[in-house]
Design a protein around this motif. Structure first.
Motif, short mmCIF file in Angstrom:
data_model
loop_
_atom_site.label_atom_id
_atom_site.label_comp_id
_atom_site.label_asym_id
_atom_site.label_seq_id
_atom_site.Cartn_x
_atom_site.Cartn_y
_atom_site.Cartn_z
N ILE A 86 0.85 -1.20 0.00
CA ILE A 86 0.00 0.00 0.00
C ILE A 86 0.88 1.24 0.00
N ALA A 87 1.95 1.22 0.78
CA ALA A 87 2.83 2.38 0.88
C ALA A 87 3.52 2.72 -0.44
N VAL A 88 3.68 1.75 -1.31
CA VAL A 88 4.33 2.01 -2.60
C VAL A 88 3.51 3.02 -3.40
N GLY A 89 2.20 2.87 -3.38
CA GLY A 89 1.33 3.77 -4.13
C GLY A 89 1.34 3.47 -5.62
N GLY A 90 0.20 3.60 -6.24
CA GLY A 90 0.10 3.46 -7.69
C GLY A 90 0.11 2.05 -8.25
N LEU A 91 0.20 1.04 -7.40
CA LEU A 91 0.21 -0.32 -7.90
C LEU A 91 -1.19 -0.73 -8.34
N ASP A 92 -1.27 -1.44 -9.46
CA ASP A 92 -2.57 -1.90 -9.94
C ASP A 92 -2.41 -3.24 -10.64
N ASN A 93 -3.47 -3.67 -11.32
CA ASN A 93 -3.48 -4.99 -11.96
C ASN A 93 -2.27 -5.22 -12.85
N MET A 94 -1.90 -4.23 -13.65
CA MET A 94 -0.81 -4.46 -14.60
C MET A 94 0.50 -4.78 -13.89
N HIS A 95 0.73 -4.19 -12.72
CA HIS A 95 1.95 -4.46 -11.97
C HIS A 95 1.95 -5.89 -11.42
N PHE A 96 0.82 -6.30 -10.87
CA PHE A 96 0.74 -7.66 -10.33
C PHE A 96 0.73 -8.70 -11.44
N ASP A 97 0.10 -8.38 -12.55
CA ASP A 97 0.13 -9.30 -13.71
C ASP A 97 1.57 -9.50 -14.19
N ARG A 98 2.32 -8.41 -14.28
CA ARG A 98 3.72 -8.51 -14.72
C ARG A 98 4.55 -9.28 -13.71
N TRP A 99 4.31 -9.03 -12.43
CA TRP A 99 5.01 -9.74 -11.37
C TRP A 99 4.79 -11.24 -11.52
N LEU A 100 3.54 -11.63 -11.78
CA LEU A 100 3.23 -13.05 -11.95
C LEU A 100 3.88 -13.63 -13.21
N VAL A 101 3.92 -12.87 -14.28
CA VAL A 101 4.59 -13.35 -15.51
C VAL A 101 6.06 -13.64 -15.22
N LEU A 102 6.74 -12.70 -14.58
CA LEU A 102 8.16 -12.90 -14.26
C LEU A 102 8.36 -14.05 -13.28
N TRP A 103 7.48 -14.15 -12.31
CA TRP A 103 7.55 -15.24 -11.34
C TRP A 103 7.42 -16.59 -12.03
N ASN A 104 6.41 -16.70 -12.91
CA ASN A 104 6.18 -17.96 -13.61
C ASN A 104 7.30 -18.29 -14.59
#
Length: 151
Positions: A86-104
């Motif tokens: 939450i403190a990061v600010g501005g995070l949304d679906n596209m950030h988490f989607d990208r995070w999951l792509v890199l993770w996978n």
């Protein structure tokens, strides 16, 4: 039977199941190091992490403890990932989607087998959904999650 003994047995069982799949501290260390190497060089996520992580050594150690707690029930992680995100600010679906792509992608490269990869994939999906939901609620209240797929 005491609660502590039940909890200890449950933790030992989960650890044994993970170990049987090849999930151990060495794999988690390799996964975290490799994944965050990808994050740091990623066009979307790299700048966000570089702005918020001053010293990568303790951050990586913390992430290793986090994933050991998630997959091995190690109990080593203490913290509040929700507040940090939450403190990061501005995070949304596209950030988490990208995070999951890199993770996978990282899992595709280093997981010892598909069963082990699935343990990490499923946990990451739950974590991403939970964090994104928490961020949306913090921004806009409960009404903000009525349509979770909204981008």
């Amino acid at each position: 039977m005491t609660e502590a003994s039940y909890a200890e047995r449950a933790r030992a069982k989960k650890t044994a199941q993970a170990n049987a799949l090849g999930i151990d501290d060495a794999l988690i260390s390799n996964l975290v190091e490799t994944f965050y190497g990808s994050i740091r060089s990623d066009e979307l996520l790299g700048p966000i992490f570089m702005a918020h992580v001053a010293d990568w050594t303790p951050h990586l150690a913390r992430m290793k403890d986090f994933w050991a707690s998630v997959t091995l029930e190690s109990g080593r992680f203490r913290g509040n990932p929700m507040l940090k995100h939450i403190a990061v600010g501005g995070l949304d679906n596209m950030h988490f989607d990208r995070w999951l792509v890199l993770w996978n992608q990282t899992l595709d490269d280093i997981a010892p087998n598909e069963a082990a990869a699935q343990v990490f994939r499923q946990a990451a999906e739950r974590i991403a959904e939970s964090l994104l939901t928490g961020i949306k609620v913090q921004r806009g209240g409960l009404d903000s999650i009525s349509n979770r797929k909204e981008k």
